[in-house]
Design a protein around this motif. Structure first.
Motif, short mmCIF file in Angstrom:
data_model
loop_
_atom_site.label_atom_id
_atom_site.label_comp_id
_atom_site.label_asym_id
_atom_site.label_seq_id
_atom_site.Cartn_x
_atom_site.Cartn_y
_atom_site.Cartn_z
N ILE A 2 0.89 -1.28 0.01
CA ILE A 2 0.16 0.03 -0.05
C ILE A 2 0.83 1.16 0.04
N PRO A 3 0.53 2.41 -1.08
CA PRO A 3 1.65 3.45 -1.03
C PRO A 3 1.45 4.16 0.23
N PRO A 4 2.40 4.84 0.57
CA PRO A 4 2.21 5.66 1.79
C PRO A 4 1.42 6.93 1.52
N THR A 5 0.74 7.46 2.45
CA THR A 5 -0.46 8.51 2.49
C THR A 5 -0.05 9.37 3.38
N PHE A 6 -0.36 10.79 2.99
CA PHE A 6 -0.11 11.78 4.19
C PHE A 6 -1.32 12.43 3.96
N THR A 7 -1.66 13.31 5.21
CA THR A 7 -2.57 14.30 5.76
C THR A 7 -2.47 15.51 4.75
N LEU A 8 -3.30 16.22 4.62
CA LEU A 8 -3.10 17.47 3.79
C LEU A 8 -1.88 18.36 4.40
N GLN A 9 -1.87 18.30 5.80
CA GLN A 9 -0.91 19.12 6.38
C GLN A 9 0.48 18.58 6.28
N GLU A 10 0.63 17.46 6.20
CA GLU A 10 1.94 16.53 6.04
C GLU A 10 2.36 16.72 4.52
N ALA A 11 1.22 16.83 3.59
CA ALA A 11 1.72 16.79 2.47
C ALA A 11 2.10 18.45 2.05
N ALA A 12 1.50 19.57 2.60
CA ALA A 12 1.97 20.75 2.69
C ALA A 12 3.39 20.91 3.15
N ASP A 13 3.77 20.37 4.26
CA ASP A 13 5.01 20.26 4.79
C ASP A 13 5.94 19.61 3.84
N GLU A 14 5.75 18.68 3.04
CA GLU A 14 6.45 18.01 2.08
C GLU A 14 6.69 19.10 1.16
N LEU A 15 5.75 19.59 0.71
CA LEU A 15 5.81 20.50 -0.27
C LEU A 15 6.36 21.88 -0.10
N GLY A 16 6.85 22.19 1.15
CA GLY A 16 7.42 23.46 1.80
C GLY A 16 6.14 24.79 1.48
N VAL A 17 4.84 24.51 1.59
CA VAL A 17 3.94 25.60 1.60
C VAL A 17 3.00 25.53 2.69
N HIS A 18 2.21 26.76 2.65
CA HIS A 18 1.37 26.70 3.90
C HIS A 18 0.31 25.61 3.37
N TYR A 19 -0.55 25.13 4.58
CA TYR A 19 -1.73 24.37 4.40
C TYR A 19 -2.74 24.88 3.71
N MET A 20 -2.95 26.17 3.57
CA MET A 20 -4.15 26.51 2.61
C MET A 20 -3.49 26.54 1.21
N THR A 21 -2.36 26.75 0.92
CA THR A 21 -2.05 26.79 -0.42
C THR A 21 -2.13 25.21 -0.87
N ALA A 22 -1.89 24.29 0.04
CA ALA A 22 -1.83 22.94 -0.48
C ALA A 22 -3.56 22.68 -0.85
N TYR A 23 -4.29 23.17 0.03
CA TYR A 23 -5.85 23.16 0.05
C TYR A 23 -6.13 23.59 -1.31
N ARG A 24 -5.64 24.77 -1.65
CA ARG A 24 -5.89 25.39 -3.06
C ARG A 24 -5.43 24.54 -4.17
N TYR A 25 -4.29 23.90 -3.97
CA TYR A 25 -3.86 23.04 -5.03
C TYR A 25 -4.59 22.00 -5.25
N VAL A 26 -5.54 21.26 -3.98
CA VAL A 26 -6.30 20.21 -4.18
C VAL A 26 -7.62 20.78 -5.02
N ARG A 27 -8.04 21.87 -4.44
CA ARG A 27 -9.38 22.59 -5.06
C ARG A 27 -9.28 22.87 -6.50
N LEU A 28 -7.96 23.03 -6.93
CA LEU A 28 -8.09 23.54 -8.43
C LEU A 28 -7.71 21.97 -9.09
N GLY A 29 -7.52 20.99 -8.24
CA GLY A 29 -7.24 19.83 -9.33
C GLY A 29 -5.71 19.55 -9.57
#
Length: 270
Positions: A2-29
């Protein structure tokens, strides 16, 4: 495995962006994510795909942003707000309303329909996506009204038993962009209601029937023939996947159209 999964906050940390920025990325697909028990989850592959896309950049990729795929993703997730965000982002990038209908909404829904037909997910997903798209059309509709003299009125609808109303909703707005007035009767419309709309409409030039499944051809034929018998001057056109390979004359119609542009040209030629 099973591939590793991250919460959105963890994904934001991985990408080096704020949580809301990562959330916007998700919302925009732009960043693929799924909600599990109310919590956004992102796979490591999704993070890698996002990084690769960001690194390439729009010029290096040499391709238009995959808006339809992003919209499809949001629709499958049932994310109405995210779906509208994709529409807004596409329009901010230069897409006009016509392009939104033809290059985003239509391809996304066709692909979702194909995925349902293949058994990938339940019909509930397709119905939910349809509901979201209908609300999007409701927001886009006022932008489809063209100023100036009307070319005439076109009555659209699906015959009795045909439950799909999305095709005529989209077709109606595309015809409005050409300058036609449209009376959309929606799905499952009895023949008597088509006749009523023609009798009481103003400058009704044509009637368009949408059939998505061949099982409804009998009702479509009955409707076409009833309209032509009572209103022989009204141009009757059929369309949809359900009439593919069927003779127009066998249905009692005058013509078949596969797109709003083709229907517009047929009407203008009369």
């Amino acid at each position: 495995m099973i591939p590793p999964t991250f919460t959105l906050q963890e994904a934001a940390d991985e990408l080096g962006v704020h949580y809301m920025t990562a959330y916007r990325y998700v919302r925009l697909g732009q960043l693929d994510a799924s909600k599990v028990s109310g919590v956004w989850q992102v796979t490591d592959q999704a993070i890698a795909d996002f990084r690769n896309g960001a690194a390439a950049g729009p010029v290096a990729r040499g391709k238009r942003a995959p808006w339809a795929a992003r919209l499809e993703d949001r629709l499958v997730e049932g994310d109405a707000q995210g779906a509208w965000s994709v529409i807004e982002a596409a329009m901010a990038s230069g897409a006009d309303v016509r392009s939104v209908y033809l290059d985003l909404l239509s391809p996304a829904m066709v692909q979702i329909g194909a995925r349902w037909a293949s058994g990938e997910f339940d019909i509930a997903v397709e119905h939910q996506a349809t509901g979201i798209v209908m609300r999007i059309i409701g927001r886009l509709g006022p932008r489809c009204i063209r100023r100036g003299r009307s070319l005439g009125n076109v009555v659209l609808g699906a015959p009795a038993g045909e439950s799909h109303g999305l095709p005529t909703a989209m077709l109606g707005d595309l015809l409005r962009l050409h300058g036609w007035e449209v009376t959309d009767l929606g799905p499952n419309t009895p023949t008597a209601s088509f006749l009523h709309a023609v009798r009481h409409g103003t400058e009704v030039k044509a009637v368009g029937l949408s059939v998505t499944h061949p099982v409804h051809l009998i009702d479509a034929e009955a409707c076409c023939r009833a309209i032509k018998k009572e209103q022989p001057d009204v141009f009757v056109v059929v369309g949809g996947s359900g009439v593919s390979g069927v003779s127009v004359s066998d249905l009692g119609a005058d013509a078949q159209a596969t797109s709003a542009d083709q229907l517009h040209e047929l009407l203008r030629a009369r």
